[in-house]
Scaffold this active site. Structure first.
Site, PDB file in Angstrom:
ATOM      1  N   ASN A  10       0.875  -1.182   0.000  1.00 25.56           N
ATOM      2  CA  ASN A  10       0.000   0.000   0.000  1.00 25.56           C
ATOM      3  C   ASN A  10       0.907   1.225   0.000  1.00 25.56           C
ATOM      4  OD1 ASN A  10      -1.813   2.060   0.495  1.00 25.56           O
ATOM      5  ND2 ASN A  10      -2.152   1.505   2.644  1.00 25.56           N
ATOM      6  N   LYS A  12       0.033   4.281  -0.195  1.00 21.57           N
ATOM      7  CA  LYS A  12      -0.601   5.466   0.427  1.00 21.57           C
ATOM      8  C   LYS A  12      -0.418   6.688  -0.475  1.00 21.57           C
ATOM      9  CE  LYS A  12       0.442   3.464   4.899  1.00 21.57           C
ATOM     10  NZ  LYS A  12       0.336   3.639   6.334  1.00 21.57           N
ATOM     11  N   HIS A  93      -9.381   1.238   4.968  1.00 21.15           N
ATOM     12  CA  HIS A  93      -8.102   1.440   5.662  1.00 21.15           C
ATOM     13  C   HIS A  93      -8.335   2.381   6.851  1.00 21.15           C
ATOM     14  CE1 HIS A  93      -3.983   2.554   6.534  1.00 21.15           C
ATOM     15  NE2 HIS A  93      -3.605   1.519   5.826  1.00 21.15           N
ATOM     16  N   GLU A  95      -6.672   4.712   8.033  1.00 24.82           N
ATOM     17  CA  GLU A  95      -6.412   6.139   7.784  1.00 24.82           C
ATOM     18  C   GLU A  95      -7.634   6.801   7.162  1.00 24.82           C
ATOM     19  OE1 GLU A  95      -2.738   5.615   5.648  1.00 24.82           O
ATOM     20  OE2 GLU A  95      -1.754   4.985   7.494  1.00 24.82           O
ATOM     21  N   GLU A 163      -5.340  -4.874  10.748  1.00 24.16           N
ATOM     22  CA  GLU A 163      -4.284  -3.877  10.932  1.00 24.16           C
ATOM     23  C   GLU A 163      -4.549  -3.084  12.206  1.00 24.16           C
ATOM     24  OE1 GLU A 163      -2.339  -2.828   6.899  1.00 24.16           O
ATOM     25  OE2 GLU A 163      -4.070  -1.526   7.175  1.00 24.16           O
ATOM     26  N   GLY A 169       2.731   2.102  10.744  1.00 26.96           N
ATOM     27  CA  GLY A 169       3.729   3.150  10.582  1.00 26.96           C
ATOM     28  C   GLY A 169       4.472   3.504  11.860  1.00 26.96           C
ATOM     29  N   SER A 208       3.477  -2.267  10.339  1.00 23.49           N
ATOM     30  CA  SER A 208       4.925  -2.309  10.570  1.00 23.49           C
ATOM     31  C   SER A 208       5.559  -3.646  10.207  1.00 23.49           C
ATOM     32  CB  SER A 208       5.261  -1.919  12.018  1.00 23.49           C
ATOM     33  OG  SER A 208       4.902  -0.571  12.253  1.00 23.49           O
TER      34      SER A 208
HETATM   35  C1  PEP Z   1      -0.654   0.116   5.914  1.00 23.48           C
HETATM   36  O1  PEP Z   1      -0.592   1.208   5.421  1.00 23.48           O
HETATM   37  O2  PEP Z   1      -1.630  -0.606   5.661  1.00 23.48           O
HETATM   38  C2  PEP Z   1       0.428  -0.331   6.779  1.00 23.48           C
HETATM   39  C3  PEP Z   1       0.337  -1.501   7.352  1.00 23.48           C
HETATM   40  O3  PEP Z   1       1.493   0.510   6.932  1.00 23.48           O
HETATM   41  P1  PEP Z   1       2.936   0.161   7.577  1.00 23.48           P
HETATM   42  O4  PEP Z   1       3.351  -1.167   7.008  1.00 23.48           O
HETATM   43  O5  PEP Z   1       3.826   1.269   7.139  1.00 23.48           O
HETATM   44  O6  PEP Z   1       2.751   0.075   9.043  1.00 23.48           O
END
Ligand code: PEP
Length: 247
Positions: A10, A12, A93, A95, A163, A169, A208
Site C-alpha cells: 500500500n 498510500k 483502511h 487512515e 491492521e 507506521g 509495521s
Molecule cells: C498500511 O498502510 O496498511 C500499513 C500496514 O502501513 P505500515 O506497514 O507502514 O505500518
C-alpha cells in the site's frame, strides 16, 4: 486448509512515475515466487502507468467510491479504477476510517462496489491502542467485520486485513500470539456470517511489517499474508517480504 499467501503493498499518498521503477524488481521477485500472490495498491494517478509498466503484477487502488458514477466531485469509482487497470482495491483502511470518517456501512458499500465492478477487495479492520488497552480489541474487530462485510463475500474476490491502528507506521507490532488470537476470532466471526467460505478467505496481517519480522508474523496461525505500507515502497524492502511469504 492450505491457503495461498497474499503479499500486498500500500503506497498510500507516496510515489511518482519515476518511483514506478521499483515495481520492476518487485515484479521480478513475484515471478520467482509462484506460490505467492503479490499485489500493490498505488495512488489513483499511478494505476494506469503502473499497470502498463508491470502487466504481470496485480495493481490496485487504495479506495473507491460506492457509486459507479454521479455528482461526487473528486471521487473515483470502482469501475473507473478497473478501467485504468486496477484488479483490486483496498477498502476501509484505518487512515480513511479516521481521516474521512468512513463508517462500517461506507466500507461495506465500497466493498460491494468493487464486486460490482468485477475487481477484488482487501477490507481492513483494526483496533486503536485505547481499545486494545481496554481489552476490547477482539470485539471491536469482529464488530467491524459484522458491519462492513459485503453481501456475496467470497474468497475469490475478497480478503480481510487485520491492521491494529497503533501498529501502522509506528514500528510496533503485536505479538505473534496476539495476531493469531485476533485472526482466529475473525475467522470464527466469518464462519458465523458466511459459513464454509470462511475457511477459504485469506486473512492478512498489516502494521509495521518489515523484512526483519515478516517471516515470524507470516508464520502465525491463521495469517495468510501481509498488507505492507512503508516497506512496500522499495523493492529492496518489499522483495524480502515476498520471499518470506514464499518460505
Ligand atoms: C498500511 O498502510 O496498511 C500499513 C500496514 O502501513 P505500515 O506497514 O507502514 O505500518
Amino acid at each position: 486448509m492450505a491457503r495461498r499467501k497474499l503479499i500486498a503493498g500500500n503506497w498510500k499518498m507516496n510515489g511518482s512515475v519515476a518511483a514506478l521503477a521499483e515495481l520492476d524488481g518487485i515484479a521480478a521477485a513475484a515471478a520467482h515466487a509462484p506460490g505467492v500472490d503479490v499485489a500493490i495498491a498505488v495512488p489513483a494517478t499511478l494505476i494506469a502507468p503502473a499497470a502498463q509498466r508491470v502487466p504481470a503484477l496485480a495493481i490496485g487502488a487504495e479506495d473507491v467510491h460506492m457509486a459507479a458514477s454521479g455528482a461526487h466531485t473528486g471521487c473515483i469509482s470502482a469501475e473507473m479504477v478497473a478501467a485504468a487497470g486496477a484488479t483490486f482495491t483496498i477498502v476501509g483502511h484505518s487512515e480513511r476510517r479516521a481521516d474521512q470518517q468512513e463508517s462500517d456501512a461506507d466500507v461495506k458499500g465500497k466493498a460491494a462496489a468493487a464486486r460490482r465492478a468485477g475487481i477484488g477487495a482487501i477490507l481492513c479492520v483494526g483496533e486503536t491502542l485505547a481499545e486494545r488497552d481496554a481489552g476490547d480489541a477482539e470485539s471491536v474487530v469482529t464488530g467491524q467485520i459484522a458491519g462492513s462485510l459485503p453481501d456475496g463475500a467470497a474468497a475469490d474476490w475478497l480478503s480481510i486485513a487485520y491492521e491494529p491502528v497503533w501498529a501502522i507506521g509506528t514500528g510496533r507490532t503485536p505479538t505473534v500470539a496476539d495476531v493469531a488470537a485476533i485472526h482466529g476470532a475473525i475467522r470464527a466471526k466469518l464462519a458465523v456470517l458466511i459459513g464454509d467460505e470462511a475457511v477459504r478467505m485469506r486473512l492478512l496481517y498489516g502494521g509495521s511489517v518489515t523484512p526483519d519480522n515478516a517471516r515470524e508474523l507470516l508464520g502465525a496461525d491463521d495469517v495468510d499474508g501481509a498488507l505492507v505500507g512503508g516497506a512496500s515502497l522499495t523493492a529492496a524492502k518489499f522483495v524480502p517480504i515476498i520471499e518470506a511469504g514464499a518460505a
